[in-house]
Write a protein that holds these residues in place. Structure first.
Motif, PDB file in Angstrom:
ATOM      1  N   PHE A 223       1.068  -1.209  -0.103  1.00 14.94           N
ATOM      2  CA  PHE A 223       0.734   0.330  -0.199  1.00 14.94           C
ATOM      3  C   PHE A 223       0.729   1.356   0.063  1.00 14.94           C
ATOM      4  CE2 PHE A 223      -2.841  -3.321   1.242  1.00 14.94           C
ATOM      5  CZ  PHE A 223      -3.891  -2.587   1.280  1.00 14.94           C
TER       6      PHE A 223
ATOM      7  N   LYS B 148      -6.435  -0.047  -2.285  1.00  8.89           N
ATOM      8  CA  LYS B 148      -6.360  -0.895  -2.830  1.00  8.89           C
ATOM      9  C   LYS B 148      -6.752  -2.712  -3.148  1.00  8.89           C
ATOM     10  CE  LYS B 148      -2.539  -2.751  -3.903  1.00  8.89           C
ATOM     11  NZ  LYS B 148      -0.561  -2.445  -4.011  1.00  8.89           N
TER      12      LYS B 148
ATOM     13  N   ARG C  20     -12.524  -3.703  -1.421  1.00  9.79           N
ATOM     14  CA  ARG C  20     -12.138  -2.704  -0.999  1.00  9.79           C
ATOM     15  C   ARG C  20     -10.274  -2.577   0.202  1.00  9.79           C
ATOM     16  NH1 ARG C  20      -9.256   0.065  -5.177  1.00  9.79           N
ATOM     17  NH2 ARG C  20      -8.497   1.920  -4.410  1.00  9.79           N
TER      18      ARG C  20
ATOM     19  N   ARG D 116      -8.538  -0.039   3.384  1.00  7.31           N
ATOM     20  CA  ARG D 116      -7.688   0.868   2.818  1.00  7.31           C
ATOM     21  C   ARG D 116      -6.996   1.302   4.192  1.00  7.31           C
ATOM     22  NH1 ARG D 116      -8.576   6.540   0.288  1.00  7.31           N
ATOM     23  NH2 ARG D 116      -7.635   8.171   1.763  1.00  7.31           N
TER      24      ARG D 116
ATOM     25  N   ASP E 134       3.113  -5.088  -7.902  1.00  7.35           N
ATOM     26  CA  ASP E 134       2.592  -4.662  -7.212  1.00  7.35           C
ATOM     27  C   ASP E 134       2.932  -2.905  -6.234  1.00  7.35           C
ATOM     28  OD1 ASP E 134       0.281  -5.628  -5.615  1.00  7.35           O
ATOM     29  OD2 ASP E 134       0.793  -5.376  -3.529  1.00  7.35           O
TER      30      ASP E 134
END
Length: 885
Positions: free
Chosen positions: A559, A571, A619, A621, A698
């Motif tokens: 992230f 993400k 999702r 975060r 990634d």
């Protein structure tokens, strides 16, 4: 509640205590009838009651030539005790690391033993990578814990002689702390196994055992052995006309099963001597078995057995082995009169295999699918059809009397399909095994009676039965992985389960056959088979799996933002659900640490058939100031919760393997994004295999795998960065031709990062733009200090300021195969050392060349990035973003 299916063994070593050969317990995929030469050797082996146990540290440490010689020339029971499973080793054929490569290397040992005729054992010790000292090794393993396991194996196997691969003295030629420690353990266990005061808790199941002597198989890294040794040598180059090869030729095939370690070897022909040194016990002069009676005289009343074996050998005809059946049945009756001596139990099992072979008898059981799951919610349609087949090719009378199923299964219907099949009867009460020749060994089954149907000559008799697995049925998890490991050792709660190389088959069937008026039960593993057009028949073990598994694409997600600033960027995280039941529906959710936002709360799923897959998208975060954390996938089916990921290991030279890990994803925040508005184009040259390409994607790079055809000037010109994977210069022959192109890539402004290579077998010595030499130095202490030699160096300040805490939490090692010499135009970045040793500075070298940058790094990023070590990500990102100053 989160459901964890039981993962247990049924005291495998109790079978060994009764004398069951590990070769019988852990049979090869091909359970066919042995040929005439193999039958002759097996008959000769019946008459030999001697045993040798070889002890060393790792898979591939064993002397396959000696094991083959002992097992097939001297006809001894030969075993290899590998103290570890090789979990800390590298992998030349794939990306498996840690427990996964431990499973792979365990299976490679079993493949080797199937060739050389030995048996395989392990302790609970974990291979933690290269060790420079015995003190470090025992500090990690726990000396007494591993010693207890070695004693346990000795007390079960009951060897007449123990042979170690390595000397007991540090600096004596072992070359590795694990090697020397294995020899020390062997010598200590030699004495402790005979002492009832040592590890007395084991004596509930085994008896003390006094081995006659312990020897060193003289061996030195880089030195010859022989002239100063105490005992005459053994020529493992001896030729066996029944096998059509010598034992060193056989050993070459066996050793070549260690493919993950790149140990393929040419068969060696001609005389090859092996030597020994006495370490302890009764002295020997003429032979390692001096003073050991390896005949039936060591068993009270065994003389009659020896005479019958001699008569059988004298009358054996390779073109008519079935003629021996009456004599073999008489021999079994004679052995049964001798009681429960371990040698008698072992030889009766060897004899059972010979009866099968001489009868031309093949008994097999195949499932209609390669897996099933325990039934949790009642009788749905989750039944597995099992086909049991029997064929005999000699014309002797033979009939099926019973079919036995494990008690964790529920047999509930017969399934006719138009073929001639026999209906199964009802479960028989009482003890139907009473009176069977081997009834005491096969009592743990529920038996269903048949009406004594004859098996016709050379016609396959087939029985189909559908079964359900009860909720308590164990899933197919390697026994040493059923609990989280402790530091240095796997957790195996029941001492009786320590030692075997693998689990018993997930599902076996006992087929009771009447042969010439006597009943024998043949236990066969249930397997799955199919046909591949290019290869023909393929097989794999049958597996019991949880109803649904949840797999992340990789074990780490990166992230950007969230560590030092505000909330990080969200993400999408995908979870692949795999169905192992017939039909399933439920929900999956992600459990994240406090502060991490996950949307949606849960995702529903429904499967109509087994082996279906669906992807659930979430999702995620991170919060402001987020640190590295874990997120877990939890599957809910009918109120029961599961959190398993499925790991599969499948190579042509081993049986396919599965195991189950926690369905966990490591979340790693990175403050900096790759510089520039567009994604940087990164080419990855895969070496022996690692997980970095997906991780680099990634991290925000556009990654292309560079095969040999792509290593050309045109393809390289379209890239910003090239990374060479571990051992690329060892494994990719194309590198010697591509090297000038890679140097031009750097000269023209590219960044080229080369990860570690071993110092032997390099395709070219010119890895960088200026000379440097790869050595063997390494830093094996993962917490050893790494000091920046120039804290202001660009690779240590941008885009991430590297600090001391970036070297916390590293796993297994700092680095390996450091450069030992280098041109003055390289800048070493770090100095560090293991305790008590000199500083090493060759772990990371940096130079500018033309308009670009070259970095050689031996730091173990191939371990740290998949393990989600935040500081390793930050440092590697700095290397990727390096540009000429």
């Amino acid at each position: 509640m989160k459901r964890r299916f039981p993962i247990s063994l049924v005291s495998i070593f109790l079978f060994l205590c009764a004398g069951l050969s590990a070769g019988a317990l852990y049979a090869a995929a091909d359970a066919g009838v042995r040929d005439a030469a193999e039958v002759r050797l097996a008959l000769e082996k019946l008459d030999v009651l001697g045993s040798v146990l070889y002890i060393a540290a790792h898979p591939d440490d064993e002397n396959t030539g000696l094991i083959a010689y002992w097992a097939k020339e001297r006809k001894y029971r030969a075993g290899y005790l590998s103290v570890t499973r090789g979990d800390g080793g590298q992998n030349l054929i794939g990306t498996e690391k840690g427990a996964d490569i431990g499973i792979l290397r365990s299976q490679e040992l079993l493949a080797a033993r199937r060739i050389d005729g030995g048996e395989q054992f392990f302790t609970r010790a974990i291979d933690f990578g290269y060790s420079k000292s015995v003190a470090e090794t025992f500090g990690f393993w726990g000396h007494d814990r591993v010693l207890a396991d070695v004693v346990w194996v000795i007390r079960n196997f009951r060897p007449d002689v123990i042979v170690t691969r390595f000397p007991t003295e540090e600096g004596g030629g072992g070359g590795h702390g694990h090697h020397t420690a294995s020899a020390i353990l062997a010598v200590e266990a030699f004495a402790a196994a005979a002492d009832p005061g040592r590890f007395p808790e084991q004596l509930e199941h085994v008896k003390p055992w006094k081995t006659r002597r312990i020897l060193l198989n003289s061996f030195r890294f880089g030195a010859a052995a022989g002239a100063d040794d105490d005992l005459p040598g053994v020529d493992i180059g001896a030729y066996n006309p029944l096998l059509g090869q010598s034992y060193n030729e056989l050993a070459g095939r066996s050793r070549s099963m260690h493919k993950s370690q790149g140990f393929g070897s040419l068969p060696s022909s001609g005389s090859q001597m092996e030597y020994f040194k006495q370490l302890d016990g009764e002295p020997a002069r003429g032979d390692i078995m001096d003073g050991v009676d390896v005949s039936w005289s060591r068993v009270a009343g065994g003389g009659a057995v020896a005479r019958k074996i001699a008569d059988i050998l004298a009358s054996y005809r390779g073109d008519d082995p079935a003629a021996l059946l009456p004599a073999l049945l008489e021999l079994d009756a004679e052995m049964a009169r001798l009681g429960d001596d371990p040698w008698v139990s072992l030889k009766r099992r060897e004899l059972l295999d010979l009866i099968r072979d001489c009868a031309g008898l093949r008994v097999e059981a195949f499932a209609e699918d390669y897996s099933a799951s325990p039934q949790v919610t009642g009788l749905s349609q989750n039944a597995t059809a099992i086909d049991v087949s029997v064929i005999q090719r000699t014309g002797r009378p033979l009939r099926v009397r019973y079919l036995g199923f494990p008690r964790q299964t529920l047999v509930f219907r017969a399934t006719p399909d138009g073929m001639t099949r026999w209906e199964i009867g009802v479960a028989e009460e009482g003890r139907p095994t009473d009176g069977w020749r081997n009834g005491a060994d096969v009592r743990d089954y529920t038996y269903y009676a048949y009406a004594g149907r004859d098996v016709p000559h050379n016609v396959t008799a087939s029985i189909r039965q559908s079964v359900l697995f009860r909720p308590q049925s164990p899933v197919s998890q390697p026994y040493w992985l059923r609990e989280p490991p402790e530091e240095g050792a796997y957790v195996v709660a029941d001492q009786r389960d320590v030692g075997p190389p693998e689990n018993l088959p997930a599902f076996s069937v006992a087929v009771a056959l009447e042969i010439m008026g006597e009943t024998f039960a043949f236990v066969v593993p249930v397997r799955y088979r199919w046909v591949e057009r290019a290869e023909g028949e393929r097989q794999r073990p049958f597996e019991v799996r949880p109803p649904v598994t949840a797999d992340f694409k990789q074990k780490v997600a990166v992230f950007h933002g969230g560590r030092d600033g505000g909330a990080g960027e969200g993400k999408e995280i995908a979870v692949t659900l795999k169905n192992h039941d017939v039909a399933n529906k439920g929900t999956v959710r992600l459990e994240a640490p406090e502060g991490w936002a996950v949307e949606p709360e849960a995702v529903p799923f429904e499967f109509a058939k087994r082996h279906g897959e669906k992807v659930a998208a979430f999702r995620v975060r991170p919060p402001a100031g987020a640190e590295a954390a874990d997120v877990r996938a939890v599957v809910d089916v009918d109120g029961e919760e599961y959190s398993y990921s499925l790991a599969e290991i499948d190579y042509p030279h081993i049986d396919a393997q599965v195991h189950f890990t926690d369905a966990v994803l490591r979340l790693v925040p990175l403050d900096a994004r790759p510089a520039g508005r567009a994604k940087k184009r990164l080419g990855y040259i895969m070496g022996s295999g690692d997980d970095l390409p997906e991780i680099l994607k990634d991290m925000g790079y556009e990654v292309t795998l560079l095969d040999d055809e792509a290593l050309n000037a045109e393809a390289l010109s379209g890239l910003d960065i090239v990374v060479a994977g571990i051992r690329a210069y060892n494994t990719r022959e194309r590198m010697r031709f591509a090297q000038p192109l890679l140097m031009d890539f750097v000269k023209n402004g590219g960044t080229y990062i080369v990860q570690y290579n071993v110092n032997t077998g390099l395709q070219t010595a010119d890895i960088g733009p200026y000379p440097f030499k790869v050595g063997r130095d390494r830093i094996v202490e993962e917490d050893a200090e790494l000091r920046p030699l120039d804290p202001a160096h660009p690779l240590l300040v941008a885009p991430n300021a590297i600090a001391e805490d970036d070297f916390e939490g590293w796993v297994q090692e700092r680095g390996l195969y450091f450069a030992e010499q280098w041109d003055g135009r390289y800048t070493p970045l770090f100095a560090g050392h293991d305790a008590g040793e000199r500083d090493l500075e060759g772990g990371t070298l940096y130079c500018e060349y033309g308009e670009g940058v070259f970095v050689y790094t031996s730091l173990a990023f191939f371990r740290q990035l998949p393990a989600g070590v935040p500081g390793a990500f930050r440092l590697f990102q700095n290397m990727l973003e390096a540009r000429k100053r």
